[in-house]
Design a protein around this motif. Structure first.
Motif, PDB file in Angstrom:
ATOM      1  N   PRO B  27       0.870  -1.009  -0.001  1.00  0.00           N
ATOM      2  CA  PRO B  27      -0.051  -0.073  -0.086  1.00  0.00           C
ATOM      3  C   PRO B  27       0.816   1.327   0.004  1.00  0.00           C
ATOM      4  N   ILE B  28       0.321   2.394  -0.692  1.00  0.00           N
ATOM      5  CA  ILE B  28       0.765   3.582  -0.548  1.00  0.00           C
ATOM      6  C   ILE B  28       0.273   4.541   0.401  1.00  0.00           C
ATOM      7  N   LEU B  29       1.254   5.161   1.426  1.00  0.00           N
ATOM      8  CA  LEU B  29       0.726   5.949   2.403  1.00  0.00           C
ATOM      9  C   LEU B  29       1.518   7.315   2.376  1.00  0.00           C
ATOM     10  N   ASP B  72      10.923  -7.604   7.117  1.00  0.00           N
ATOM     11  CA  ASP B  72       9.626  -7.522   7.341  1.00  0.00           C
ATOM     12  C   ASP B  72       9.395  -5.656   7.655  1.00  0.00           C
ATOM     13  N   ILE B  73       8.227  -5.181   7.312  1.00  0.00           N
ATOM     14  CA  ILE B  73       7.855  -3.931   7.497  1.00  0.00           C
ATOM     15  C   ILE B  73       6.383  -3.901   7.924  1.00  0.00           C
ATOM     16  N   HIS B  74       6.441  -2.867   8.870  1.00  0.00           N
ATOM     17  CA  HIS B  74       5.199  -2.746   9.698  1.00  0.00           C
ATOM     18  C   HIS B  74       4.592  -1.400   9.722  1.00  0.00           C
ATOM     19  N   CYS B  75       3.376  -1.077   9.279  1.00  0.00           N
ATOM     20  CA  CYS B  75       2.760   0.239   8.987  1.00  0.00           C
ATOM     21  C   CYS B  75       1.902   0.429  10.434  1.00  0.00           C
ATOM     22  N   VAL B  76       1.901   1.644  10.726  1.00  0.00           N
ATOM     23  CA  VAL B  76       1.045   2.016  11.803  1.00  0.00           C
ATOM     24  C   VAL B  76      -0.424   1.846  11.386  1.00  0.00           C
ATOM     25  N   THR B  77      -0.707   2.145  10.193  1.00  0.00           N
ATOM     26  CA  THR B  77      -2.297   1.835   9.682  1.00  0.00           C
ATOM     27  C   THR B  77      -2.826   0.080   9.856  1.00  0.00           C
ATOM     28  N   LYS B  78      -1.835  -0.567  10.390  1.00  0.00           N
ATOM     29  CA  LYS B  78      -2.257  -1.960  10.852  1.00  0.00           C
ATOM     30  C   LYS B  78      -1.612  -3.168   9.874  1.00  0.00           C
ATOM     31  N   TRP B  79      -1.117  -2.705   8.742  1.00  0.00           N
ATOM     32  CA  TRP B  79      -0.710  -3.641   7.873  1.00  0.00           C
ATOM     33  C   TRP B  79       0.978  -3.915   8.122  1.00  0.00           C
ATOM     34  N   SER B  80       1.311  -5.477   7.976  1.00  0.00           N
ATOM     35  CA  SER B  80       2.593  -5.610   7.801  1.00  0.00           C
ATOM     36  C   SER B  80       2.917  -6.386   6.708  1.00  0.00           C
ATOM     37  N   LYS B  81       3.974  -6.555   6.051  1.00  0.00           N
ATOM     38  CA  LYS B  81       4.526  -7.088   4.807  1.00  0.00           C
ATOM     39  C   LYS B  81       5.861  -7.716   5.243  1.00  0.00           C
ATOM     40  N   LEU B  82       5.685  -9.010   4.810  1.00  0.00           N
ATOM     41  CA  LEU B  82       6.799  -9.797   5.371  1.00  0.00           C
ATOM     42  C   LEU B  82       7.978 -10.067   4.119  1.00  0.00           C
ATOM     43  N   GLU B  83       9.162 -10.124   4.630  1.00  0.00           N
ATOM     44  CA  GLU B  83      10.188 -10.805   3.672  1.00  0.00           C
ATOM     45  C   GLU B  83      10.258  -9.652   2.290  1.00  0.00           C
ATOM     46  N   THR B  84      10.386  -8.281   2.418  1.00  0.00           N
ATOM     47  CA  THR B  84      10.532  -7.598   1.812  1.00  0.00           C
ATOM     48  C   THR B  84      12.081  -7.388   1.385  1.00  0.00           C
ATOM     49  N   ASN B  85      12.445  -7.011   0.239  1.00  0.00           N
ATOM     50  CA  ASN B  85      13.896  -6.884  -0.318  1.00  0.00           C
ATOM     51  C   ASN B  85      14.147  -5.405  -0.620  1.00  0.00           C
ATOM     52  N   TRP B  86      15.097  -4.929  -0.032  1.00  0.00           N
ATOM     53  CA  TRP B  86      15.661  -3.364  -0.145  1.00  0.00           C
ATOM     54  C   TRP B  86      17.219  -3.422  -0.576  1.00  0.00           C
ATOM     55  N   GLU B  87      17.540  -2.213  -1.110  1.00  0.00           N
ATOM     56  CA  GLU B  87      18.964  -2.031  -1.328  1.00  0.00           C
ATOM     57  C   GLU B  87      19.200  -0.615  -0.955  1.00  0.00           C
ATOM     58  N   GLY B  88      20.344  -0.557  -0.333  1.00  0.00           N
ATOM     59  CA  GLY B  88      20.586   0.935  -0.030  1.00  0.00           C
ATOM     60  C   GLY B  88      22.037   1.065   0.584  1.00  0.00           C
ATOM     61  N   VAL B  89      22.224   2.434   1.378  1.00  0.00           N
ATOM     62  CA  VAL B  89      23.392   2.659   1.997  1.00  0.00           C
ATOM     63  C   VAL B  89      23.284   2.566   3.494  1.00  0.00           C
ATOM     64  N   SER B  90      24.113   2.058   4.236  1.00  0.00           N
ATOM     65  CA  SER B  90      23.897   2.000   5.775  1.00  0.00           C
ATOM     66  C   SER B  90      24.402   3.177   6.254  1.00  0.00           C
ATOM     67  N   PHE B  91      23.692   3.840   7.472  1.00  0.00           N
ATOM     68  CA  PHE B  91      24.063   4.999   7.882  1.00  0.00           C
ATOM     69  C   PHE B  91      25.748   5.223   8.768  1.00  0.00           C
ATOM     70  N   LYS B  92      25.753   3.448   9.007  1.00  0.00           N
ATOM     71  CA  LYS B  92      27.043   3.160   9.734  1.00  0.00           C
ATOM     72  C   LYS B  92      27.961   3.402   8.722  1.00  0.00           C
ATOM     73  N   TYR B 156       7.942   1.643  13.334  1.00  0.00           N
ATOM     74  CA  TYR B 156       6.697   1.789  12.141  1.00  0.00           C
ATOM     75  C   TYR B 156       7.230   2.241  11.115  1.00  0.00           C
ATOM     76  N   PHE B 157       6.570   2.112  10.122  1.00  0.00           N
ATOM     77  CA  PHE B 157       7.005   2.564   8.869  1.00  0.00           C
ATOM     78  C   PHE B 157       6.954   4.229   8.569  1.00  0.00           C
ATOM     79  N   TRP B 158       6.059   4.922   9.283  1.00  0.00           N
ATOM     80  CA  TRP B 158       6.184   6.508   8.927  1.00  0.00           C
ATOM     81  C   TRP B 158       7.287   6.909   9.316  1.00  0.00           C
ATOM     82  N   LYS B 159       8.121   6.118  10.161  1.00  0.00           N
ATOM     83  CA  LYS B 159       9.605   6.814  10.560  1.00  0.00           C
ATOM     84  C   LYS B 159      10.587   6.645   9.293  1.00  0.00           C
ATOM     85  N   SER B 160      10.050   5.801   8.143  1.00  0.00           N
ATOM     86  CA  SER B 160      11.082   5.516   7.100  1.00  0.00           C
ATOM     87  C   SER B 160      10.700   6.529   6.066  1.00  0.00           C
ATOM     88  N   ALA B 161      11.074   7.969   6.475  1.00  0.00           N
ATOM     89  CA  ALA B 161      10.695   8.958   5.461  1.00  0.00           C
ATOM     90  C   ALA B 161      10.571   8.904   4.168  1.00  0.00           C
TER      91      ALA B 161
END
Lengths: 258, 198
Positions: B27-29, B72-92, B156-161
């Motif tokens: 879902p898009i939010l 897995d990702i979890h949205c505060v609007t109550k849905w969770s999506k399991l085993e998602t795949n992402w690529e990016g750069v670590s803040f570390k 919760y996913f609202w933190k993943s701006a």
């Protein structure tokens, strides 16, 4: 422990007392269930204590099975009053929707369930310009119904409503009455799957032409745009608004569904 | 309180936090309309008070080590999506090039379009926070926050701006966009920290 600030009415109309409280689950009693379309039921739930509510806010409903399985969903609130202990929720039955299915099929009058709210101060239709253009898809009409019930129509309000057909044209009588009663209120309805023989009104999905015509009627009036409906509907309409030149910050959206 | 007749034969999925349900689609939010940003004009700024201490361009971002994240990702609007795949750069990896003074304990992330969200600094260290640019092996679409979104999957996913453009380092925690509207300052899905006071 963090708290949420609530405004509660004081003894006289102009005095408001601000108090802090934690958002708690409370017992809600179902006092009315009405079918308002083949897919939508209007549930009225009563809590012990009244709450101050604004159009656009929602409540969470929590269901627990005897095995301990818990599900929660958010539903936009409707009421005739801003301060009440009776809350209406227009809930669409979703295929495979575990919560909406239970509410539609199993829940009956005088049963209890856990609710908490009101929640959400962002999509608050009272904290905006006096003039608004509301754009709703299907069940996304509910926050706008609450909003329209409170207005004195001193300022220009337009509602563009897209529904499937006459049966799913929710709150039809109420909206048509307001349209007759107030010259500052414009109701633009499009029924995308209605029989062309019996429906002579708009029948396309909300397009730039419909939007532009309504925007033109608000020319020179500071206007905020509220879009509410399913995720794709909201995405589509908000992109169109941007494309016809509406400023990003003048568009507020609320997505129903997941 | 038990709701009789609800959820018969339903058992708990250990991977789904309390009050969440499994969602198969994505879902898009967002609080406002989708923002469209050109990769070439995108950059990411780190602020210390009024001073800019680092600016990372799209090209710079691609020079950092790539991290693949399966989670897995979890949205505060109550849905969770399991085993998602992402690529990016670590803040570390980013913070190895930009040393952060010890006095800073929080960040305020900000996005194109004006969205903000607050997160404790420690929550984006140790490969817990990322700047993500790929979802499911493809560029993240504008609807889902591309070209680059903040990615902090343990909250919760609202933190993943979405449409992330920078972070401001803070000594004390301050509420961001949704947090000012009553959402939780931290947002741990496993503790069900949806709203303030949870």
């Amino acid at each position: 422990m963090a708290t949420i600030c609530m405004v509660t009415p004081g003894k006289n109309k102009d005095t408001r007392v601000t108090e802090s409280r934690k958002l708690l689950w409370e017992l809600g009693k179902v006092i009315d269930i009405k079918s308002i379309s083949p897919k939508v039921k209007l549930f009225t739930i009563e809590t012990k204590k009244p709450h101050r509510i604004e159009p656009g806010q929602h409540f969470d409903i929590k269901l627990t099975s005897d095995s301990g399985y818990v599900a929660q969903r958010s539903y936009s609130v409707i009421s005739d009053s801003n301060y009440t202990n009776q809350f209406e929720f227009g809930i669409s039955k979703i295929t495979d929707g575990e919560v909406s299915k239970y509410l539609h099929e199993k829940l009956s009058i005088s049963q209890n369930l856990l609710i908490r709210g009101p929640i959400g101060k962002y999509f608050n239709l009272n904290k905006t310009t006096e003039s608004v253009i509301l754009i709703a898809g299907g069940i996304g009409i509910t926050p706008f119904i609450f909003y329209l019930r409170q207005k004195n129509y001193k300022n220009k309000i337009s509602l563009i409503y897209s529904a499937k057909n006459q049966e799913e044209f929710l709150f039809k009588k109420e909206l048509e009455n307001k349209n007759k009663l107030y010259k500052n209120f414009s109701l633009i309805v499009t029924l995308t799957k209605e029989n062309k023989e019996t429906w002579k009104g708009l029948d396309s999905r909300i397009n730039s032409k419909i939007l532009k015509k309504t925007i033109k009627n608000h020319l020179g009036i500071k206007t905020t745009y509220f879009v509410c409906g399913g995720s794709n509907f909201v995405e589509n309409i908000s992109s169109k608004l941007i494309r016809v030149g509406i400023e990003y910050q003048d568009i507020k959206i609320e997505r129903f569904g997941p | 309180m038990i709701n009789e007749g609800f959820g018969q034969n339903k058992s708990k999925n250990e991977k789904i936090p309390p009050g969440q349900y499994l969602e198969k689609s994505f879902p898009i939010l967002s609080a406002g309309p989708t923002v469209h940003i050109n990769k070439e004009s995108w950059d990411f700024t780190i602020h210390e008070n009024d001073t800019i201490i680092s600016k990372i361009s799209w090209e710079d971002l691609n020079n950092f080590p790539k991290k693949e994240i399966n989670t897995d990702i979890h949205c505060v609007t109550k849905w969770s999506k399991l085993e998602t795949n992402w690529e990016g750069v670590s803040f570390k990896d980013i913070f190895e090039t930009v040393p952060i003074k010890k006095k800073y304990r929080y960040i305020m992330a900000y996005s194109e379009g004006g969205y903000t969200t607050n997160v404790p600094l420690i929550d984006i260290l140790d490969d817990k926070g990322f700047l993500a640019y790929k979802y499911d092996k493809k560029d993240i679409t504008p609807e889902h926050g591309g070209p680059v979104r903040l990615f902090i999957p343990h909250l919760y996913f609202w933190k993943s701006a979405k449409w992330i453009r920078g972070i401001k380092l803070l000594e004390n925690d301050q509420p961001g966009f949704w947090e000012k509207y009553g959402y939780h300052m931290y947002g741990d899905p496993w503790k069900e920290q949806r709203y303030q006071g949870d």
